[in-house]
Scaffold this motif. Structure first.
Motif, PDB file in Angstrom:
ATOM      1  N   GLU A 273       0.834  -1.196   0.000  1.00 57.38           N
ATOM      2  CA  GLU A 273       0.000   0.000   0.000  1.00 57.38           C
ATOM      3  C   GLU A 273       0.874   1.254   0.000  1.00 57.38           C
ATOM      4  O   GLU A 273       1.972   1.267   0.529  1.00 57.38           O
ATOM      5  CB  GLU A 273      -0.909   0.015   1.237  1.00 57.38           C
ATOM      6  CG  GLU A 273      -1.877  -1.133   1.294  1.00 57.38           C
ATOM      7  CD  GLU A 273      -1.271  -2.424   1.834  1.00 57.38           C
ATOM      8  OE1 GLU A 273      -0.139  -2.405   2.359  1.00 57.38           O
ATOM      9  OE2 GLU A 273      -1.920  -3.454   1.713  1.00 57.38           O
ATOM     10  N   ASP A 274       0.343   2.311  -0.600  1.00 61.15           N
ATOM     11  CA  ASP A 274       1.061   3.586  -0.635  1.00 61.15           C
ATOM     12  C   ASP A 274       0.960   4.331   0.688  1.00 61.15           C
ATOM     13  O   ASP A 274       1.859   5.073   1.058  1.00 61.15           O
ATOM     14  CB  ASP A 274       0.499   4.481  -1.731  1.00 61.15           C
ATOM     15  CG  ASP A 274       0.969   4.068  -3.110  1.00 61.15           C
ATOM     16  OD1 ASP A 274       1.971   3.343  -3.207  1.00 61.15           O
ATOM     17  OD2 ASP A 274       0.325   4.468  -4.084  1.00 61.15           O
TER      18      ASP A 274
ATOM     19  N   GLN B 234     -13.130   7.131   1.392  1.00 58.19           N
ATOM     20  CA  GLN B 234     -12.223   7.942   0.578  1.00 58.19           C
ATOM     21  C   GLN B 234     -12.152   7.405  -0.843  1.00 58.19           C
ATOM     22  O   GLN B 234     -12.273   6.205  -1.080  1.00 58.19           O
ATOM     23  CB  GLN B 234     -10.816   7.952   1.187  1.00 58.19           C
ATOM     24  CG  GLN B 234     -10.765   8.497   2.596  1.00 58.19           C
ATOM     25  CD  GLN B 234     -11.319   9.903   2.685  1.00 58.19           C
ATOM     26  OE1 GLN B 234     -10.898  10.795   1.972  1.00 58.19           O
ATOM     27  NE2 GLN B 234     -12.285  10.087   3.568  1.00 58.19           N
ATOM     28  N   THR B 235     -11.940   8.276  -1.797  1.00 55.63           N
ATOM     29  CA  THR B 235     -11.836   7.847  -3.189  1.00 55.63           C
ATOM     30  C   THR B 235     -10.498   7.180  -3.470  1.00 55.63           C
ATOM     31  O   THR B 235     -10.388   6.350  -4.358  1.00 55.63           O
ATOM     32  CB  THR B 235     -12.030   9.033  -4.152  1.00 55.63           C
ATOM     33  OG1 THR B 235     -11.080  10.050  -3.831  1.00 55.63           O
ATOM     34  CG2 THR B 235     -13.442   9.585  -4.035  1.00 55.63           C
ATOM     35  N   TYR B 236      -9.480   7.542  -2.710  1.00 53.98           N
ATOM     36  CA  TYR B 236      -8.172   6.895  -2.847  1.00 53.98           C
ATOM     37  C   TYR B 236      -8.225   5.598  -2.058  1.00 53.98           C
ATOM     38  O   TYR B 236      -8.563   5.585  -0.884  1.00 53.98           O
ATOM     39  CB  TYR B 236      -7.078   7.821  -2.307  1.00 53.98           C
ATOM     40  CG  TYR B 236      -5.694   7.262  -2.482  1.00 53.98           C
ATOM     41  CD1 TYR B 236      -5.060   7.362  -3.710  1.00 53.98           C
ATOM     42  CD2 TYR B 236      -5.036   6.635  -1.442  1.00 53.98           C
ATOM     43  CE1 TYR B 236      -3.790   6.848  -3.888  1.00 53.98           C
ATOM     44  CE2 TYR B 236      -3.768   6.119  -1.617  1.00 53.98           C
ATOM     45  CZ  TYR B 236      -3.150   6.224  -2.842  1.00 53.98           C
ATOM     46  OH  TYR B 236      -1.896   5.707  -3.020  1.00 53.98           O
TER      47      TYR B 236
ATOM     48  N   ASP C  12      -5.660   2.937  -2.074  1.00 44.35           N
ATOM     49  CA  ASP C  12      -4.435   2.173  -1.873  1.00 44.35           C
ATOM     50  C   ASP C  12      -3.830   2.461  -0.497  1.00 44.35           C
ATOM     51  O   ASP C  12      -2.786   3.095  -0.379  1.00 44.35           O
ATOM     52  CB  ASP C  12      -3.439   2.491  -2.986  1.00 44.35           C
ATOM     53  CG  ASP C  12      -2.318   1.484  -3.083  1.00 44.35           C
ATOM     54  OD1 ASP C  12      -2.460   0.378  -2.511  1.00 44.35           O
ATOM     55  OD2 ASP C  12      -1.300   1.786  -3.721  1.00 44.35           O
TER      56      ASP C  12
END
Length: 82
Positions: A2-3, A27-29, A31
């Motif tokens: 994961e980032d 959240q839209t993010y 990762d």
């Protein structure tokens, strides 16, 4: 891998942790991984964290439990498990 890693110290937060996790999952993010670190809560926070993980079925949620040591200690526990 994961980032982003989100570490959430939880101490006597059984009534608030679900809202926190739901906000993160919305959240839209996507990762990222969430570490919920129960810091020796005296309420049912750890059980609530387990329920949230089971209900969502989201593999990004990871739960850790430790004796009470404060926010810094909880964050370090999360970091040491990443």
């Amino acid at each position: 891998m994961e980032d982003v890693t989100v570490i959430v110290p939880v101490y006597n937060g059984e009534k608030r942790v679900a809202g926190c996790v739901n906000s993160l999952l919305a959240q839209t993010y996507g990762d990222f991984v969430i570490y919920l670190v129960d810091d020796g809560s005296k309420d049912h926070s750890y059980k609530k964290c387990q329920e949230i993980k089971k209900e969502t079925g989201d593999p990004r949620i990871r739960i850790l439990k430790k004796p009470h040591g404060g926010v810094d200690s909880a964050v370090m526990t999360g970091l040491n498990n990443t």
